[in-house]
Design a protein around this motif. Sequence first.
Motif, PDB file in Angstrom:
ATOM      1  N   ASN A  35     -30.836  20.282 -15.416  1.00 48.79           N
ATOM      2  CA  ASN A  35     -31.071  19.468 -16.794  1.00 48.79           C
ATOM      3  C   ASN A  35     -28.975  19.434 -16.872  1.00 48.79           C
ATOM      4  OD1 ASN A  35     -33.560  19.520 -17.217  1.00 48.79           O
ATOM      5  ND2 ASN A  35     -33.069  22.037 -17.036  1.00 48.79           N
ATOM      6  N   THR A  82     -25.706  18.336 -18.471  1.00 51.33           N
ATOM      7  CA  THR A  82     -25.579  17.174 -19.502  1.00 51.33           C
ATOM      8  C   THR A  82     -24.067  16.582 -18.904  1.00 51.33           C
ATOM      9  OG1 THR A  82     -24.116  18.702 -20.431  1.00 51.33           O
ATOM     10  CG2 THR A  82     -26.397  18.574 -21.544  1.00 51.33           C
ATOM     11  N   ASP A 103     -25.585  13.606 -16.886  1.00 51.08           N
ATOM     12  CA  ASP A 103     -26.285  12.348 -17.596  1.00 51.08           C
ATOM     13  C   ASP A 103     -25.321  11.691 -18.147  1.00 51.08           C
ATOM     14  OD1 ASP A 103     -28.779  13.573 -17.328  1.00 51.08           O
ATOM     15  OD2 ASP A 103     -28.821  15.122 -19.869  1.00 51.08           O
ATOM     16  N   GLU A 104     -24.164  11.847 -18.401  1.00 56.88           N
ATOM     17  CA  GLU A 104     -23.065  11.625 -18.864  1.00 56.88           C
ATOM     18  C   GLU A 104     -22.565  10.626 -17.619  1.00 56.88           C
ATOM     19  OE1 GLU A 104     -20.936  10.735 -22.201  1.00 56.88           O
ATOM     20  OE2 GLU A 104     -23.501  12.000 -22.932  1.00 56.88           O
TER      21      GLU A 104
END
Length: 148
Positions: A99, A101, A104-105
């Motif tokens: 998970n 982030t 994700d970026e």
Amino acid sequence: MFYDPEVPERAYHVGYVAQSQTPYHNLNPGYRVYTIDGHYEDSSYRVLDTENWVLDLDEANENDNPRFYQLYSAKEAYGMTDLLPASWNNLVDQMKEPNSTVFDEFFKYYTKDARPYREEGCSEDCKSFILCRLVSSDTSDKSHCDGL
């Protein structure tokens, strides 16, 4: 990433790959600007930062007004103080966490913020594949992919 053959956990070089200016495979066109430490006595000629610029094809087609905009600066986007190999290696370590982030970026930037990829997202297999590509400069040696 390139790793020291004598000390395999030590990243010693980064191979930068500029993005495509064509909208290959549902991507926005883009280009990269490198800031280099150079052209003075004893300069390092290291990459100090990269800026990535894109043209949003959906926006350009909708408004009939194409414009390039800065999608990100590597140092700013990832909160890096420098772009040395160890710093990139630390970033990969952050991205491999569940998970993440940061990943994700990274995926947003990796896909040049293209709508098809935003809508599709990136599964765990997708994430492992991308991270493996980052740490494998030699495609015959996937040893750095273990644990991704």
